[in-house]
Write an enzyme that holds these catalytic residues in place. Structure first.
Site, PDB file in Angstrom:
ATOM      1  CG  ASP A   1     -41.832  26.971  11.585  1.00  0.00           C
ATOM      2  OD1 ASP A   1     -42.270  27.395  12.652  1.00  0.00           O
ATOM      3  OD2 ASP A   1     -42.393  26.103  10.903  1.00  0.00           O
TER       4      ASP A   1
ATOM      5  CG  ASP B   1     -47.426  25.837   9.472  1.00  0.00           C
ATOM      6  OD1 ASP B   1     -46.269  26.256   9.396  1.00  0.00           O
ATOM      7  OD2 ASP B   1     -47.904  25.385  10.515  1.00  0.00           O
TER       8      ASP B   1
END
Lengths: 501, 101
Positions: A275, A421
């Protein structure tokens, strides 16, 4: 910063700029002042599936984008800069807190759904089979072999994620929207029908509730179709948010069930590093996605992103426009907008008729009590003007509308968080809770929320899209292992020896 | 979607689409429609499309109520007579509860 991307193509007349700027300064200064970028605009993306977004301006509508741009520019040039700055910092504090809360609620809900499911429904902790992405078994004799297998699994998972993200970006880059939408719809179809069907079955079985197929089919049909409509088409915001939370939770549950223990922890770590890379590297795929979206002034696909408020910026009319340069102003705006092409979209969104100033501005409170009233008055003025104008020149209608909107100031901002997320946060907490130790679960829960707030603070500082996973997941992992390996045994020892701390 | 940002014609269109969509055995859609547009239909000051929206909303409310009634009745009947119906009910069952000892 980000906004620059959107600058192209517009010529803003001086007048406009002034107006745009000033207004913010005066009444709702806080609102506009910050739009420039930022703080508000947080976004995050997540690792896997979901992309990020930039927020404030991002607009679904072009105009907003523009709008922001205008403000920005002006900001640079104009004398009102100072005041605006003051306002800015003030706003950041006030708004920052709201944002934190606005994101906390969905994140907490998502984690709660997963934790309660994990702790009440045995199905999701029972091992039966693994995903094909993790071909190596963890049940081996030697630790060395196990580590090798775990790393192998992790790399395969990560590889899948990287490939998928890249494919998505390529499709986006070459504007294969149909394919992307098809893909996303397939994914949500799967989640909304198959996985929720399994979920429903397990819940009912768990509580031993008799149920007939007719009712179940009806429920699933309603749930699924309405979900598709809300996510991919139009639906009430809250319902859409609820659906997004639900599909994230379902996805998280699937990961918890089908990933082997150690692989899961390694995947979490690997994903958060990915990420970081994907969002922050100049050539990171998610960064490209965000930037391309900004350049094109488009929103990122709703199925990938949770937004705390509507993306659209709302319209209110400028005060100054009323008096001095009113008409010319509108005209000027008009000119800018028209070339944009997408103008057709705009008029729809601008509720000239009843644009109540009181929009869901996602917690951006207007502090002036009379602000609304003023705004309304302003609206009136502008409307009247518009009418006059359209009387004057016949061809007016649509164009006029657009212009009104154009001169509006952006009001709504929210924070965006990639669905990925949500998924990985809840995977971490859910996995922690699957061992049945509430200390660990709560420690992870809190760690993730702290990580999230920290990310939001960083967002306020850096004012660009940031990865939401690394900080939270790192905290989560640290808290998980330390609680499980150190705190829990310690507490046990304490209670055995009857020591109360 | 935020209603406050839509034009009245669009609202009408959306409301109509939700209403029509509800006929595809989607009472949930009707339920949403009636709540979503309730304010538009009954509380807002008069506007051109209000009358039509009101019609749709009222029909949606009625539809939702009828569906809820049908489903409740069916579920009650099923739960009550499930054991008596024997094989047929078993075939219809998604979950057959386990007995307790």
């Amino acid at each position: 910063m980000d906004t620059q991307a959107q600058n192209q193509g517009f010529e803003v007349q001086e007048d406009d700029i002034e107006v745009a700027i000033r207004q913010p300064g005066q009444d709702s200064g806080r609102t506009t002042a910050d739009p420039e970028s930022g703080e508000v605009v947080p976004h995050h993306r997540q690792g896997q599936t979901s992309p990020p977004h930039r927020l404030p301006a991002d607009g679904t509508l072009l105009d907003q984008g523009e709008h922001t741009t205008q403000v920005d520019q002006s900001h640079g040039q104009s004398s009102s800069e100072d005041e605006a700055d003051d306002d800015d910092s003030e706003n950041e504090i006030v708004h920052g807190a709201k944002h934190v809360i606005m994101l906390f609620i969905p994140v907490i809900l998502c984690m709660l759904v997963v934790v309660t499911t994990i702790s009440s429904i045995g199905f999701y902790t029972k091992r039966d089979g693994y995903l094909i992405y993790t071909p190596f078994s963890e049940n081996t004799d030697s630790n060395a072999k196990r580590i090798r297998n775990v790393l192998g699994n992790t790399f395969i998972m990560l590889g899948v994620v990287v490939v998928m993200t890249t494919v998505l970006i390529l499709l986006y880059k070459y504007k294969c929207y149909k394919v992307i939408h098809g893909w996303l719809i397939m994914a949500s179809l799967l989640l909304l029908f198959l996985f929720s069907y399994v979920y429903l079955g397990e819940v009912l079985r768990n509580y031993n509730v008799p149920m007939d197929y007719i009712t179940v089919i009806l429920i699933m049909w309603n749930f699924g179709i309405v979900g598709l409509i809300c996510i991919h088409w139009k639906g009430p915001l809250h319902l859409q948010q609820a659906y997004l939370i639900m599909i994230s939770a379902l996805m998280g549950l699937i990961f918890i069930k089908y990933l082997p223990d150690w692989t899961l922890w390694f995947v979490l770590a690997a994903i958060s590093i990915w990420d970081l890379v994907a969002v922050l590297c100049p050539k990171g795929p998610l960064r490209i996605l965000v930037e391309t979206a900004q350049e094109r002034n488009e929103p990122i696909f709703p199925a990938l992103i949770y937004s705390s408020t509507m993306v659209w910026v709302v319209t209110t009319v400028e005060p100054d426009a009323g008096n001095d340069s009113g008409t010319s102003n509108i005209k000027a705006n008009n000119m800018e907008l028209v070339p944009l092409g997408e103008t057709t979209v705009t008029p729809e969104e601008s509720t000239v008729t009843e644009s109540s100033p009181r929009q869901d501005n996602g917690g951006f409170t207007e502090r002036n009590g009379d602000h609304e009233a003023r705004q309304r008055r302003r609206d009136e003025v502008a409307r009247r003007e518009v009418q006059q104008r359209s009387c004057r020149d016949e061809q007016g209608e649509p164009a006029t509308r657009v212009s009104v909107q154009q001169s509006d100031e952006p009001k709504e901002r929210g924070v965006k968080l990639g669905l990925g997320d949500f998924v990985f946060y809840s995977v971490l907490v859910g996995k922690a809770s699957s061992y049945g130790d509430w200390n660990t679960t709560i420690a992870c829960f809190v760690a993730i929320l702290i990580g999230l707030s920290f990310t939001l603070i960083l967002l306020a500082i850096f004012r660009k899209a940031l990865p939401a996973l690394p900080v939270s997941i790192t905290f989560g992992l640290v808290f998980y292992f330390s609680t499980r390996e150190i705190i829990a045994p310690f507490m046990e020892l304490c209670s055995v020896n009857q020591v109360y701390i | 979607m935020d209603l406050r940002r839509m034009k009245d014609e669009e609202k009408l269109d959306l409301c109509r689409k939700y209403y029509l969509g509800g006929f595809a055995l989607l009472p949930f859609l009707w339920g949403i429609n009636s709540i979503w547009f309730f304010r538009e239909a009954f509380y807002r000051d008069h506007f051109d499309q209000q009358k039509q929206i009101k019609t749709y909303v009222i029909r949606c409310i009625i539809g939702t109520i009828i569906w809820v009634a049908i489903i409740t009745t069916w579920v009650v009947i099923f739960q009550k007579y499930r054991a008596d119906w024997g094989m047929i009910a078993d075939d219809m069952s998604f979950i057959i509860p386990k007995g307790e000892l």
